[in-house]
Design an enzyme around this catalytic site. Structure first.
Site, PDB file in Angstrom:
ATOM      1  N   TYR A  17       0.868  -1.177   0.000  1.00 33.21           N
ATOM      2  CA  TYR A  17       0.000   0.000   0.000  1.00 33.21           C
ATOM      3  C   TYR A  17       0.900   1.220   0.000  1.00 33.21           C
ATOM      4  CZ  TYR A  17      -4.948   0.300  -0.218  1.00 33.21           C
ATOM      5  OH  TYR A  17      -6.209   0.384  -0.700  1.00 33.21           O
ATOM      6  N   GLU A  23      -0.259   4.860  -0.707  1.00 33.24           N
ATOM      7  CA  GLU A  23      -0.955   6.131  -0.976  1.00 33.24           C
ATOM      8  C   GLU A  23      -0.021   7.300  -0.721  1.00 33.24           C
ATOM      9  OE1 GLU A  23      -4.616   6.592   1.121  1.00 33.24           O
ATOM     10  OE2 GLU A  23      -5.468   4.786   0.220  1.00 33.24           O
ATOM     11  N   ASP A  71      -4.593  14.583 -24.718  1.00 33.38           N
ATOM     12  CA  ASP A  71      -4.674  13.176 -24.336  1.00 33.38           C
ATOM     13  C   ASP A  71      -4.018  12.381 -25.466  1.00 33.38           C
ATOM     14  OD1 ASP A  71      -5.377  10.560 -23.894  1.00 33.38           O
ATOM     15  OD2 ASP A  71      -7.517  10.955 -23.544  1.00 33.38           O
ATOM     16  N   THR A  80      -2.149   6.760 -21.950  1.00 34.33           N
ATOM     17  CA  THR A  80      -2.100   5.384 -21.471  1.00 34.33           C
ATOM     18  C   THR A  80      -0.653   4.944 -21.666  1.00 34.33           C
ATOM     19  OG1 THR A  80      -2.536   4.456 -23.651  1.00 34.33           O
ATOM     20  CG2 THR A  80      -4.455   4.849 -22.251  1.00 34.33           C
ATOM     21  N   LYS A 109      -0.737   1.340 -25.151  1.00 34.39           N
ATOM     22  CA  LYS A 109      -1.103   1.333 -26.570  1.00 34.39           C
ATOM     23  C   LYS A 109       0.187   1.402 -27.399  1.00 34.39           C
ATOM     24  CE  LYS A 109      -5.695   3.003 -25.450  1.00 34.39           C
ATOM     25  NZ  LYS A 109      -6.727   4.062 -25.588  1.00 34.39           N
ATOM     26  N   ARG A 131      -0.668  -2.173 -18.937  1.00 35.55           N
ATOM     27  CA  ARG A 131      -1.919  -1.404 -18.909  1.00 35.55           C
ATOM     28  C   ARG A 131      -1.790  -0.371 -17.795  1.00 35.55           C
ATOM     29  NH1 ARG A 131      -6.000  -3.177 -22.001  1.00 35.55           N
ATOM     30  NH2 ARG A 131      -7.074  -1.393 -21.103  1.00 35.55           N
TER      31      ARG A 131
HETATM   32  C1  LIG Z   1      -7.767   4.432 -24.730  1.00 35.46           C
HETATM   33  C2  LIG Z   1      -8.025   5.846 -24.429  1.00 35.46           C
HETATM   34  C3  LIG Z   1      -8.349   6.255 -23.136  1.00 35.46           C
HETATM   35  C4  LIG Z   1      -8.691   5.296 -22.021  1.00 35.46           C
HETATM   36  O1  LIG Z   1      -7.719   4.455 -21.627  1.00 35.46           O
HETATM   37  P1  LIG Z   1      -8.062   3.265 -20.601  1.00 35.46           P
HETATM   38  O2  LIG Z   1      -6.711   2.805 -20.189  1.00 35.46           O
HETATM   39  O3  LIG Z   1      -8.837   2.263 -21.347  1.00 35.46           O
HETATM   40  O4  LIG Z   1      -8.819   3.838 -19.466  1.00 35.46           O
HETATM   41  C5  LIG Z   1      -8.457   7.612 -22.894  1.00 35.46           C
HETATM   42  N1  LIG Z   1      -8.282   8.512 -23.868  1.00 35.46           N
HETATM   43  C6  LIG Z   1      -8.013   8.140 -25.132  1.00 35.46           C
HETATM   44  C7  LIG Z   1      -7.841   9.196 -26.178  1.00 35.46           C
HETATM   45  C8  LIG Z   1      -7.881   6.806 -25.467  1.00 35.46           C
HETATM   46  O5  LIG Z   1      -7.636   6.439 -26.723  1.00 35.46           O
END
Ligand SMILES: *Cc1c(COP(=O)(O)O)cnc(C)c1O
Length: 478
Positions: free
Chosen positions: A64, A66, A241, A270, A273, A279
């Site tokens: 833990y 935090e 993002d 993320t 990807k 993840r």
């Molecule tokens: C995939 C994605 C997310 C979300 O990611 P998770 O890990 O599935 O929560 C947020 N913003 C964009 C632009 C994405 O392509």
């Protein structure tokens, strides 16, 4: 690395797991077998390295922790501090960011951290300052009801869903749509590209607190310098993002105006990807927002996952190596080869091509919905996902598009010739599939007709295509 080290590591782990719950060990083995034989074109997926995978299965998962490095709510976090500090250092160095927060459990969580940091910085902190100026030193005298209303009255301008934006950019099915009053910008109907003049016009009219750029299904680069100018012209905080294309930023394919880090106030991503890590999520920002971002846990996040932060550190270290830049360039080269292969065979593509890792096929050109196309391709051993196209006539459920991406196949080593072969397989399936009819004889958006013998043939061809590019070549579980 000698072949037997990775094989021994995974085989031994499975033996230990199998000693407790053999069905779980079997499911893990089956997942590797499935991944090895599927032609994976899901634009948001990849294959993390053995080192990244192994960093997640160990004693760090019991902790833990935090708080943040050096300021934990729990004692005994010295090793977690080492792990988190290293992951953040790799992230800062890789992306050239002043500050990195590596705790978010996913992309959605990273966005939530960023949204709250922006609201706290732009709305809550000034309101508390004003209260103090009125000599309200007792915070119980602050009008919390009015403050909450003020927080909830804030506006966000982001990319529309059918142009490729993401649910977390202020849309109703996500909490961001309830936190913010949202308006979106689309793309030019003629070209399919972002029209910056239109974005500027929308910003002038709507006066957003936050301007969001970034996407999940837009096959082109975005000019973040222009977007920042638009944000500045209306006093908005500019957030990017980069969940989908972080690997292309890390690999220096997106530089200058197309690298979000120097232009945005705050960047979220993320890590799983195109970046090819575990993840998870991450937030990058300048010193101005750093303190608010670091409040992520416990403000909006549950306790950090130290084992995943360790895997992030490993993956980020990998992304700092020169061969990652080569990988990132091959992702884009492959996507362009796939797009050209499809165009040459007569497919219709949103924006007519790509300059990133993804291609969006408008399958109305084949007389199909996205849902029919997705299933027909899956029957033929090709894994994709359906996706809306701009002004989609079939709505967000059936859709009219198929989104395909190259990060995963590029990790396996497939190159330009294989992309052309993949385009041939996709075109063969889509051109041989016809829309089905419902029980009453009317056109169905879900049913389709595809000769099973053709699906089998394509499936075998897909397997043959992959045979020369073994996934995890050093992992032998037999
Ligand atoms: C995939 C994605 C997310 C979300 O990611 P998770 O890990 O599935 O929560 C947020 N913003 C964009 C632009 C994405 O392509």
């Amino acid at each position: 690395m000698p072949r037997n080290v990775e094989s021994t590591a995974f085989s031994s782990a499975l033996e230990v797991i199998g000693g407790v719950e053999p069905r779980i060990a079997d499911a893990i083995r089956a997942e590797l077998a499935d991944q090895r034989q599927s032609l994976k074109l899901i634009a948001s997926e990849n294959y993390a390295s053995p080192a990244t995978l192994l960093a997640m299965g160990n004693w760090l998962s019991d902790k833990y922790a935090e708080g943040t490095v050096g300021r934990r709510f729990y004692a005994g976090c010295q090793n977690v501090d080492t792990v988190e500090a290293l992951a953040a250092e790799h992230a800062r160095e890789l992306f050239g960011a002043a500050h990195a927060y590596v705790q978010p459990h996913s992309g959605i969580d990273a966005n939530l951290v960023a949204f709250w940091a922006i609201l706290a910085d732009r709305v809550e902190a000034p309101a508390l300052q004003r209260a103090k100026a009125r000599h309200v030193n007792d915070l119980t005298e602050v009008d919390w009801f009015a403050l909450r209303r003020e927080l909830g009255d804030q506006r966000m301008l982001g990319m529309s869903l059918d142009a490729g934006g993401h649910l977390t950019h202020g849309f109703r099915p996500n909490i961001s749509g309830k936190m913010f009053d949202q308006r979106s910008y689309g793309t030019d109907p003629a070209t399919g590209l972002v029209d910056y003049d239109k974005v500027a016009e929308a910003a002038r009219e709507f006066r957003p607190l936050v301007l969001v750029a970034g996407y999940s299904a837009y096959p082109r680069k975005v000019n973040f310098r222009i977007m920042r100018e638009i944000a500045d012209s209306v006093g908005a905080t500019f957030m990017v993002d980069m969940a989908h294309f972080a690997g292309l930023v890390a690999g220096k394919v997106f530089t200058g105006d197309f690298d979000p880090v120097p232009h945005a106030h705050i960047v979220t991503t993320t890590t799983h990807k195109s970046l090819r890590g575990p993840r998870g999520g991450m937030v990058l920002c300048g010193p101005e927002l750093a303190d608010q971002v670091d409040r992520g846990c416990p403000m909006v996040l549950g306790g950090p996952l130290p084992h995943v932060m360790a895997a992030k550190a490993v993956a980020l270290a990998e992304a700092r190596r020169p061969d990652f830049a080569d990988y990132a360039q091959r992702i884009v080269d492959n996507a362009q080869a796939l797009a050209e292969g499809l165009l040459r065979r007569g497919a219709k593509l949103v924006t007519g091509g790509t300059d990133n890792h993804l291609v969006l096929i408008d399958v109305t050109g084949y007389g199909l919905t996205g849902r029919q196309a997705e299933q027909a391709l899956l029957d033929s051993g090709i894994v994709t996902n359906r996706n809306a196209v701009p002004q989609d006539p079939n709505g967000a459920w059936y859709t009219s598009g198929i989104r395909i991406g190259t990060p995963a196949l590029t990790t396996r080593g497939l190159g330009l010739a294989e992309m052309d072969a993949t385009a041939e397989l996709i075109h063969t399936v889509l051109s041989q599939t016809t829309a089905g009819t419902g029980p009453d004889g009317t056109a169905s958006k879900a049913k389709y007709v595809l000769d099973p013998a053709l699906a089998d043939k394509v499936s075998r061809q897909a397997t043959e295509l992959l045979a020369g590019f073994p996934l995890y070549p050093n992992v032998d579980l037999t």
